[in-house]
Design a protein around this motif. Structure first.
Motif, PDB file in Angstrom:
ATOM      1  N   LEU A   1      41.897  32.804  41.760  1.00  0.00           N
ATOM      2  CA  LEU A   1      42.618  33.067  40.090  1.00  0.00           C
ATOM      3  C   LEU A   1      41.365  34.802  39.466  1.00  0.00           C
ATOM      4  CD1 LEU A   1      42.010  30.139  38.010  1.00  0.00           C
ATOM      5  CD2 LEU A   1      44.070  31.373  38.323  1.00  0.00           C
TER       6      LEU A   1
ATOM      7  N   ALA B   1      28.162  30.980  43.889  1.00  0.00           N
ATOM      8  CA  ALA B   1      29.608  30.332  43.823  1.00  0.00           C
ATOM      9  C   ALA B   1      29.031  29.443  44.973  1.00  0.00           C
ATOM     10  CB  ALA B   1      30.584  30.201  43.508  1.00  0.00           C
TER      11      ALA B   1
ATOM     12  N   LEU C   1      25.878  27.787  46.355  1.00  0.00           N
ATOM     13  CA  LEU C   1      25.679  26.527  45.692  1.00  0.00           C
ATOM     14  C   LEU C   1      26.381  25.538  46.294  1.00  0.00           C
ATOM     15  CD1 LEU C   1      24.723  25.400  42.528  1.00  0.00           C
ATOM     16  CD2 LEU C   1      26.791  26.279  41.732  1.00  0.00           C
TER      17      LEU C   1
ATOM     18  N   LEU D   1      34.647  20.797  46.830  1.00  0.00           N
ATOM     19  CA  LEU D   1      33.704  21.712  46.377  1.00  0.00           C
ATOM     20  C   LEU D   1      34.144  22.978  46.981  1.00  0.00           C
ATOM     21  CD1 LEU D   1      30.211  20.262  47.135  1.00  0.00           C
ATOM     22  CD2 LEU D   1      31.205  20.552  44.366  1.00  0.00           C
TER      23      LEU D   1
ATOM     24  N   VAL E   1      37.325  24.321  45.176  1.00  0.00           N
ATOM     25  CA  VAL E   1      37.189  24.857  43.840  1.00  0.00           C
ATOM     26  C   VAL E   1      37.248  26.511  43.799  1.00  0.00           C
ATOM     27  CG1 VAL E   1      35.888  24.651  41.915  1.00  0.00           C
ATOM     28  CG2 VAL E   1      37.192  22.532  42.689  1.00  0.00           C
ATOM     29  N   VAL E   2      35.764  26.883  44.471  1.00  0.00           N
ATOM     30  CA  VAL E   2      35.304  27.879  44.737  1.00  0.00           C
ATOM     31  C   VAL E   2      36.858  29.272  45.428  1.00  0.00           C
ATOM     32  CG1 VAL E   2      33.309  29.492  45.667  1.00  0.00           C
ATOM     33  CG2 VAL E   2      33.175  26.785  44.785  1.00  0.00           C
TER      34      VAL E   2
ATOM     35  N   LEU F   1      39.010  29.922  41.831  1.00  0.00           N
ATOM     36  CA  LEU F   1      38.755  30.439  41.321  1.00  0.00           C
ATOM     37  C   LEU F   1      38.693  31.617  41.347  1.00  0.00           C
ATOM     38  CD1 LEU F   1      36.027  28.656  39.685  1.00  0.00           C
ATOM     39  CD2 LEU F   1      37.762  29.164  38.879  1.00  0.00           C
TER      40      LEU F   1
END
Lengths: 486, 128
Positions: free
Chosen positions: B35, B91, B94, B25, B28-29, B32
Motif C-alpha cells: 500500500l 514492522a 516487530l 502477521l 499484514v506487514v 501495508l
C-alpha cells in the motif's frame, strides 16, 4: 530562532540524550533540564505571539510558497505551551516509584522525540512537512510502546502500527492528490489555490480523504480501535504523555485545516463530522462504563473527549473554535492528571483493577482530593475547567441550532460522571480487599505527587479564573471559517 | 504513461488491501508495504508524467529548463520512501518478535493485551 525552539530544543535534547546512553543519571537530569528549557522557550514564544499575533520563519532559502514555513499564532502557541508543560511534568513523575517507564537508555531520547514531533506538527504551515511530523510521531510512539518488551507490549505496538499506518498512507495520498491538483503545499498558498474554479469541484474528495486520515489519528468513531488496544499497556507517565497529546494533534490539524485552509467546504462535511463527533462521544463513554481497569476506563474516556473536540470543529464558527481550544487545553491537563493519579493508585493500592483495590479515601486523603478535582474537571461539574469548556461548547451548539448535538454532549457528561463515581466508590470508598495492603507506604512518591499537584493546580486556575483563558482562546480563533458558518 | 502508472497503483492497492486484511502477521506487514508503494507512486505521479527532462540547473542559470520535470514531487517521494522503508524494517522485526513471543503468527491469537471476556457482565482482569 524562538519560533523554531519548540522543535529544536527537544531535538537537541534527544540527540544529547542519545550521546549519554552510558550515563543513565546524567541522561535523566539532561532530560528534565531539556524539558524545563522547552517550557521556558514555549512561554517566551507565547508572550511574543500574544503581542504580535503571528510569527513565522521560512526555511530552505526559497521564496514563500516553496520554502517550508513554520508559523506560530495564538492557537499553536497555546498548544506548544501545554505540550511542553506536560512533557516536563511527566519527566518529573518518571523519577517516582509510581509505575515509571522501564529505565531503558532509549526512553529519554524517545520522549523528547515525541515532544519534537508534536511541536513540529503544531508549528508547521506545510502539508508535506506535517506528514513528516506525523510519521515521526508514529515511529516514536511505536518505540515507546515496545519499551516494556513483554508480549502484550509487542502486540499493542503491532496493532497500533497496522491501523495508524493506514491513516498515514491515506494522509500521504491526500497530500499527493492536493499537490497534483493545486501545485501547492503551503497552507496559505493552498487556501488560495483551493478556491480556483478548475480544482474546486474535486476539493471535497481530497478533503474527505484528509479528514478520514486525521479522524483515524484522532481516534474518532469507527476508527478508534487502535487506541483501546494499545494505550493501556503503557506505564503511567507515558500513558499521560501519549494519551494527552498524540490524539489531540489530529484534532488540532482538523481545526487548522478546516478553519483556515479549506474554507469552501460543503456544509454536508460538517453535518457528517458533527454526527461522527456525537457517536464518538457516546461510544467512548459506553466503552469506559464497561471496563474495570483504571487504564482502560481512562483510555476510553480519551475517545469520548475527542468527540467533544470534533464537535467544536463541526460547529465551524470562531466561537466554537475558541470553545474547542479551551476544551483542548483543559482536556490535556485533566486527562494527564487522571492517568498520573492512576499510577499513584497502582503504587499505593497494588493494582489497576478496581475489583482488587479500595480504601484509598481514609488511607490517602490527599490522593482522594486530587482525584476529585481532576475527575470533576473531566465530568464538567461547576466551577471546574471542564464545566466552562462544555458550557461554551454546548452554548455554541445551541446558538447554531444544533440542539441534538448539544443535548448528546450534556448526556455524555452524565455518563462520564457514572465512570468517575465508579472509580470513586470502588477505588476510594469500599474497603481494600486486602486489609493490610494500604498500611505499606510506598517510598519515593513525592515526584509523582508534585507532578499531579502542578496539573491539578493548572486545572483549578483554569476553572476558577477562566476569563483570561477564554479571552485568549477567542483571540486565537478570530478569522477562522472567515466565510461565515456554512 | 499515466495509464500504466494508474494500473500499477490499482494493482498494488488491491494486492496491498488483500494482504493487509489477512490473518497472518507477515502478510499484514507486506500488505501495508505494498500500500505504501502504491501511495508513493501516487506522490510521484502528482508531479506529472509528461516531461523526461531532468530538473537540473545549467551552470550559469538559476532556473531549470521550462520543460523539466517537477523536482518537488521527486523530493517528496524520496522522503516518503525513506520513511516507509524505516517503518517497514521496524514492522518486520516487530512481527518476527511478536511471533516468537506469542508462538503464533495468527492475528486472532494475539489477545494478551485484550483477553477475551469469560464473564457475561464484567471484563477479565489484566495482568500487570
Amino acid at each position: 530562532m524562538l519560533v523554531l525552539s519548540p522543535l529544536l530544543v527537544p531535538l537537541l535534547t534527544a540527540l544529547l540524550a542519545v550521546a549519554l546512553v552510558r550515563h543513565p543519571r546524567a541522561q535523566q537530569w539532561l532530560s528534565v533540564v531539556g524539558a524545563a528549557v522547552l517550557v521556558l522557550c514555549a512561554l517566551a514564544l507565547a508572550v511574543q505571539v500574544g503581542a504580535a499575533g503571528r510569527e513565522s520563519v521560512a526555511l530552505g532559502g526559497w521564496p514563500l510558497p516553496y520554502a517550508i514555513e513554520f508559523v506560530v499564532d495564538r492557537l499553536s502557541a497555546a498548544l506548544v505551551v501545554i505540550g511542553a508543560v506536560l512533557g516536563l511534568v511527566v519527566l518529573v513523575y518518571q523519577h517516582s516509584s509510581a509505575d515509571p517507564a522501564p529505565a531503558s537508555p532509549m526512553l529519554h531520547p524517545l520522549v523528547h522525540g515525541l515532544l519534537a514531533a508534536v511541536g513540529g506538527a503544531f508549528l508547521t504551515a506545510d502539508l508535506f512537512n506535517l506528514y513528516v511530523w506525523f510519521e515521526l510521531m508514529l515511529m516514536v510512539v511505536l518505540g515507546l510502546l515496545v519499551l516494556g518488551g513483554g508480549r502484550r507490549h509487542l502486540e499493542a505496538a503491532f496493532k497500533y502500527f497496522a491501523l495508524n499506518m493506514v491513516g498515514t498512507l491515506l494522509f500521504l495520498a491526500a497530500v499527493a492528490l492536493l499537490y497534483g491538483a493545486t501545485g501547492q503545499l503551503n497552507f496559505t498558498a493552498l487556501a488560495d489555490a483551493a478556491r480556483h474554479p478548475s480544482v474546486h469541484g474535486a476539493m471535497p474528495v481530497y478533503l474527505a480523504l484528509l479528514a478520514v486520515a486525521f479522524l483515524l489519528k484522532a481516534g474518532a468513531f469507527p476508527l478508534f480501535c487502535w487506541l483501546p488496544a494499545s494505550y493501556h499497556t503503557l506505564p503511567a507517565p507515558l500513558l499521560a504523555l501519549i494519551g494527552g497529546l498524540v490524539t489531540k494533534v489530529g484534532v488540532y490539524v482538523l481545526l487548522r485545516l478546516s478553519g483556515q485552509v479549506f474554507l469552501d467546504t460543503p456544509a454536508a462535511f460538517y453535518d457528517v463530522l458533527g454526527w461522527i463527533a456525537v457517536i464518538t462521544m457516546v461510544s467512548g463513554v459506553l466503552g469506559a462504563a464497561y471496563h474495570w481497569d483504571l487504564r482502560r476506563i481512562l483510555a476510553f474516556h480519551i475517545i469520548s473527549q475527542i468527540g467533544y473536540l470534533l464537535l467544536a470543529v463541526a460547529l465551524a464558527s470562531p466561537g466554537a473554535g475558541a470553545a474547542g481550544l479551551f476544551f483542548l487545553v483543559h482536556n490535556i491537563l485533566a486527562k494527564a492528571a487522571l492517568f498520573l493519579i492512576a499510577g499513584i493508585i497502582w503504587r499505593s493500592a497494588g493494582h489497576y483493577d478496581l475489583r482488587r483495590i479500595g480504601g484509598l479515601y481514609p488511607a490517602r486523603p490527599l490522593l482522594a482530593l486530587l482525584f476529585l478535582v481532576a475527575a470533576f474537571s473531566l465530568v464538567g461539574v461547576p466551577p471546574s475547567s471542564g464545566f466552562w469548556g462544555k458550557f461554551l461548547l454546548v452554548q455554541q451548539a445551541f446558538e447554531a441550532g444544533r440542539y441534538a448535538w448539544g443535548g448528546f454532549a450534556l448526556a455524555v457528561g452524565a455518563l462520564t460522571l457514572y465512570s468517575m463515581v465508579k472509580i470513586w466508590l470502588e477505588g476510594f470508598w469500599k474497603p481494600h480487599p486486602d486489609a493490610d495492603r494500604l498500611a505499606i507506604r510506598a517510598a519515593r512518591l513525592e515526584p509523582a505527587y508534585s507532578a499531579v499537584l502542578v496539573l491539578v493546580g493548572l486545572l483549578l486556575a483554569l476553572g476558577l479564573y477562566p476569563q483570561p483563558f477564554v479571552h485568549y482562546a477567542q483571540l486565537a480563533t478570530v478569522g477562522f471559517w472567515a466565510g461565515g458558518t456554512p | 504513461m499515466i495509464l500504466w502508472v494508474l494500473m500499477a497503483v490499482s494493482i498494488a492497492v488491491a494486492a496491498g488491501v488483500y494482504l493487509a486484511l489477512s490473518r497472518d502477521l507477515f502478510r499484514v506487514v507486506v500488505g501495508l508495504a505494498l500500500l505504501g508503494a502504491a501511495v508513493n507512486l501516487v506522490v510521484f505521479a502528482a508531479g506529472r508524467m509528461a516531461s523526461r527532462t531532468p530538473p537540473l540547473l545549467a551552470a550559469a542559470s538559476d532556473a531549470p529548463a521550462a520543460a523539466a520535470a517537477d523536482p518537488l514531487a521527486q523530493a517528496l517521494v524520496l522522503t516518503a520512501i525513506v520513511i516507509s522503508f524505516a517503518l517497514l524494517c521496524f514492522a518486520l522485526v516487530l512481527g518476527a518478535r511478536l511471533r516468537r513471543v506469542s508462538g503464533s503468527d495468527d492475528v486472532r491469537a494475539q489477545r494478551a493485551a485484550e483477553p477475551a471476556a469469560v464473564d457475561p457482565v464484567k471484563p477479565p482482569e489484566l495482568e500487570d
